[in-house]
Design an enzyme around this catalytic site. Structure first.
Site, mmCIF file in Angstrom:
data_model
loop_
_atom_site.group_PDB
_atom_site.id
_atom_site.type_symbol
_atom_site.label_atom_id
_atom_site.label_comp_id
_atom_site.label_asym_id
_atom_site.label_seq_id
_atom_site.Cartn_x
_atom_site.Cartn_y
_atom_site.Cartn_z
ATOM 1 N N ASP A 1 0.720 -1.251 -0.106
ATOM 2 C CA ASP A 1 -0.021 -0.038 -0.150
ATOM 3 C C ASP A 1 0.862 1.369 0.153
ATOM 4 O O ASP A 1 2.134 1.291 0.272
ATOM 5 C CB ASP A 1 -0.888 -0.129 1.058
ATOM 6 N N GLU A 14 -0.062 -1.205 5.693
ATOM 7 C CA GLU A 14 1.205 -0.589 6.482
ATOM 8 C C GLU A 14 0.903 0.645 6.918
ATOM 9 O O GLU A 14 1.337 1.046 7.965
ATOM 10 C CB GLU A 14 2.371 -0.881 5.911
ATOM 11 N N HIS A 38 6.157 9.711 0.728
ATOM 12 C CA HIS A 38 4.884 10.680 1.055
ATOM 13 C C HIS A 38 5.111 11.908 0.050
ATOM 14 O O HIS A 38 4.238 12.768 0.522
ATOM 15 C CB HIS A 38 4.349 10.735 2.460
#
Length: 362
Positions: A79, A131, A331
């Protein structure tokens, strides 16, 4: 133009590893939406010499070797956080969501395990779900497998080996106050929430003073106000605290329960910090693979959390964290991986697996 992944490597193998990673990155797999990527890997893994299946929670599992032999577990998460980054290649740099966190490390595990000499061992490669939230996939893996040694896939750079991750406490605070005029001296809900946040920050600052935590971020509890919404009558906030080894979670929870006063406090996550033995066989094998490629290994303590925090307390076996990529890109909208580094990581892990296969486990 696609660059060579690793000097002197077979060009077919190199291209195949690059192709695998690109196809994985091209499949969107934000948390809770990993099924398409799991299906891709379940079809792909047999082409790399693995028996594959998708388990009850959506993890994709690949096995290679004698099922009765000692087990090496390689686990990485499928993920990603939300955010579309167009998949493109510029020189040796592959851009796209998940290239670093953590499809690059997971693809490294597949390619390395397929090429490693594992006589006398079995290897399990697991692509796990969720996760980025509460580790649903890792929790299931911790309950259903008992490996002899394990490596968790996270970006630490091809010459870096992760040996510790901080823990995490996630809390939601909900507080209400009667409707009053803004000129009234009575406490408003937003003010009560702000006071709670100030108390959490003060507790963490005081902890650092009491234990003489020093300047290293890994040794200090770090609070974050994740979000807050509110009015005079009601306020809601989410707070997380990254916790170091030795942090007294029970004492902290007693404190925040008292600090909440008449508000309602929900503790949604209690992930313990973890630090593995730097002299353990998993760390030593990875370091040996790095040295054989002319680089000095860097042992890393990370300020975030990972699936290592979930499985290490359950399995209590030699473990390490490994994977290519710059974790500062996690991210971000600049997420990308250098395919040259990716290729080096495949070779390091392949060699480390060969070393572990020669270790006496029984």
């Amino acid at each position: 133009m696609t660059s060579s992944v690793t000097s002197g490597a077979n060009s077919g193998t190199t291209g195949r590893a690059e192709s695998l990673l690109r196809r994985m990155v091209e499949v969107p797999s934000t948390t809770g939406e990993e099924a398409e990527l799991a299906s891709l890997l379940a079809r792909e893994l047999p082409e790399w010499g693995f028996r594959s299946h998708i388990d009850e929670v959506g993890n994709v599992i690949g096995r290679r070797g004698d099922p009765d032999a000692p087990m090496i577990m390689l686990m990485g998460h499928m993920d990603t956080v939300p955010g579309d980054i167009p998949v493109r290649q510029e020189g040796s740099l592959l851009y796209g969501r998940g290239t670093v966190d953590a499809k690059g490390p997971l693809a490294t595990m597949i390619a390395a395990a397929a090429a490693a000499d594992l006589r006398g061992m079995q290897v399990v490669v697991a692509g796990v779900v969720e996760e980025e939230t509460f580790g649903k996939g890792a929790q299931h893996l911790a309950e259903t497998f008992r490996p002899d040694v394990a490596v968790v896939g996270e970006p630490n750079g091809w010459a870096g080996v992760g040996i510790g991750y901080k823990g995490r406490v996630m809390m939601r605070y909900d507080v209400s106050r009667p409707a009053v005029h803004t000129a009234s001296p009575e406490e408003k809900a937003t003010e009560a929430a702000a006071l709670f946040w100030d108390r959490v920050r003060s507790y963490c600052d005081s902890y650092c003073e009491v234990v003489a935590a020093g300047d290293r971020a890994f040794d200090r509890p770090v609070p974050t106000l994740n979000d807050i919404t509110g009015t005079i009558e009601r306020a809601l906030m989410t707070v997380s605290v990254r916790t170091p080894p030795g942090f007294d979670l029970s004492a902290f929870e007693r404190f925040v329960t008292d600090a909440a006063r008449d508000g309602t406090l929900y503790v949604d996550d209690r992930t313990p910090p973890v630090r593995v033995d730097p002299a353990g066989p998993a760390v030593r094998a990875l370091c040996a693979g790095i040295r054989r490629r002319g680089e000095r290994p860097k042992l890393k303590l990370k300020t975030g959390t990972a699936d290592l925090n979930i499985v290490e307390p359950r399995w209590q076996v030699p473990m390490a964290v490994y994977g290519p990529g710059d974790s500062s890109l996690d991210h971000t909208d600049r997420e990308h991986i250098d395919l040259v580094e990716y290729g080096r990581a495949v070779e390091v892990l392949r060699e480390a697996l060969g070393i572990l296969a020669q270790t006496e486990w029984r």
